[in-house]
Structure formats: structure tokens, C-alpha cells
Design an enzyme around this catalytic site. Structure first.
Site, PDB file in Angstrom:
ATOM      1  N   GLN A  49      -5.271  14.980  -1.690  1.00  0.00           N
ATOM      2  CA  GLN A  49      -6.182  14.277  -0.677  1.00  0.00           C
ATOM      3  C   GLN A  49      -6.518  14.804   0.782  1.00  0.00           C
ATOM      4  OE1 GLN A  49      -1.725  12.345  -0.343  1.00  0.00           O
ATOM      5  NE2 GLN A  49      -3.213  10.785  -0.234  1.00  0.00           N
ATOM      6  N   CYS A  60      -1.391   4.239  -1.876  1.00  0.00           N
ATOM      7  CA  CYS A  60      -1.577   5.055  -1.131  1.00  0.00           C
ATOM      8  C   CYS A  60      -2.972   5.581  -0.993  1.00  0.00           C
ATOM      9  CB  CYS A  60      -2.172   6.142  -2.854  1.00  0.00           C
ATOM     10  SG  CYS A  60      -2.432   8.193  -2.495  1.00  0.00           S
ATOM     11  N   LEU A  61      -3.273   6.461   0.263  1.00  0.00           N
ATOM     12  CA  LEU A  61      -4.363   6.592   0.802  1.00  0.00           C
ATOM     13  C   LEU A  61      -5.265   6.462   0.276  1.00  0.00           C
ATOM     14  CD1 LEU A  61      -2.841   8.002   4.572  1.00  0.00           C
ATOM     15  CD2 LEU A  61      -3.734   6.168   4.391  1.00  0.00           C
ATOM     16  N   HIS A  75       6.737  10.543  -3.706  1.00  0.00           N
ATOM     17  CA  HIS A  75       4.950   9.873  -4.247  1.00  0.00           C
ATOM     18  C   HIS A  75       3.915  11.193  -3.910  1.00  0.00           C
ATOM     19  CE1 HIS A  75       1.402   7.672  -4.306  1.00  0.00           C
ATOM     20  NE2 HIS A  75       1.295   8.320  -2.778  1.00  0.00           N
TER      21      HIS A  75
HETATM   22 ZN   LIG Z   1      -0.594   9.043  -2.540  1.00  0.00          ZN
END
Ligand SMILES: [Zn+2]
Length: 189
Positions: free
Chosen positions: A52, A107-108, A149
Site C-alpha cells: 500500500q 481499506c486505505l 486483512h
Molecule cells: Zn487494506
């Protein structure tokens, strides 16, 4: 000192790349972890995985408010022996409960997408501690959910993959738009 890293959104191919195990806890890994904590806090998330922030080391960070680590209000913490901030390096689930639970996640990397995901209620994670030694951590309840996650991210798997067929259909247009937006930004950058 830590830096805020750019959060990569859905449509960026890095989110589908499996992470590579880290050989040792080097100063670079410590810096990455510190920057990931800072980035997660600034974005008000409870978890963040390397992909991410555009990286492929097998590292994720978690941080929960204490109020998330209880079954019900005014009850004791579900994970009293686990710090509320946790960095997992080379994490691997070695045990999971048969008991599962379904709960809404966000989720970011997916602004404005939320949906229910069914996950094991309790897991045991084998990982490297920040001292470089292998250790095992049992996580229950929401903490276990958040860790699953993030470990999905490390495998290149995303929470939307776990949505029901009906939910996937319902968010298809939204995902397509997000993917196009991300690709446009990548092209421009
Ligand atoms: Zn996530």
C-alpha cells in the site's frame, strides 16, 4: 523522524504483487516500519501493508484504539498481552479458529468502499519480532480480523476479492472508476 508515504490505491499493480520475506531487521526495515506507522496514523487507518506504500517487503503494521479490542463496551481487552501497536514482519498464520465472524471492513487503498468479510475469529501468527527473533502472537476478535486483512495484502489479495458475488456486482462500477482514476494518476506521474 518519520515520513508520510503515498498510499497506493486500487488499480495500482503493486497491490497484486506478493511480498518478499525480509532477511533481517535492518535499519531500512525499521525506517519503513516507522514511516508506515506514521502514514497509517495520518490516514486514520488501523492497518497498513507494504504494497500500500509501494513496497514489497513482507511487513505490515497494525494499531487499534483500545475500544476496538473488546467484545463489548466495558469488557476487558480481548488481547491483553498484545500491544495495541504491532509490526508484523514475515507474518504467517500457523493456526486459525474454526469459528469465523463477518464484519464490515474498509481499506486505505479503497476510499469509499466498505463491505462485509468473513474471517477467522482467532489466529496465531508466526513472525519476526523487531529484535529479529521468530515469535508467535495469538490474536482474537477485531485484531485478528485486521491482521488477516493486512496479511492478505502481503499475498497480493484484496478484501474486495472476499466480498460475496452480489456485493461484487454492487460495487463493480465504483471499482472500475477507482481503477481508472488510479491508472490516470500513475500515467501522469
Ligand atoms: Zn487494506
Amino acid at each position: 523522524m518519520s515520513f508520510l508515504l503515498a498510499i497506493h490505491t486500487y488499480g495500482d499493480p503493486i497491490l497484486r504483487k506478493p511480498a518478499k520475506p525480509v532477511a533481517a531487521i535492518t535499519p531500512e526495515i525499521r525506517t519503513l516500519i516507522a514511516d508506515m506507522f506514521a502514514t497509517m496514523r495520518a490516514a486514520q487507518g488501523v492497518g497498513l501493508a507494504a504494497q500500500q506504500v509501494g513496497r514489497t517487503e513482507a511487513v505490515c503494521v497494525l494499531e487499534l484504539p483500545e475500544s476496538y479490542d473488546v467484545e463489548d463496551e466495558n469488557e476487558p481487552r480481548l488481547n491483553p498481552d498484545v500491544p495495541l501497536s504491532l509490526a508484523l514482519v514475515n507474518p504467517r498464520i500457523v493456526e486459525r479458529s474454526d469459528e469465523t465472524c463477518s464484519m464490515e471492513e474498509g481499506c486505505l487503498s479503497f476510499p469509499d468502499v466498505r463491505g462485509n468479510v468473513e474471517r477467522a475469529w482467532s489466529i496465531v501468527v508466526a513472525h519476526l519480532g523487531l529484535d529479529g527473533r521468530p515469535q508467535k502472537t495469538r490474536l482474537n476478535g477485531f485484531y485478528a480480523r485486521a491482521a488477516q486483512h493486512e496479511m492478505d495484502h502481503l499475498a497480493g489479495k484484496l478484501f474486495v476479492d472476499r466480498f460475496t458475488y452480489v456485493k461484487k456486482l454492487a460495487i463493480r462500477a465504483k471499482l472500475r472508476n477507482l481503477e481508472a482514476e488510479t491508472k490516470e494518476k500513475l500515467g501522469a506521474g
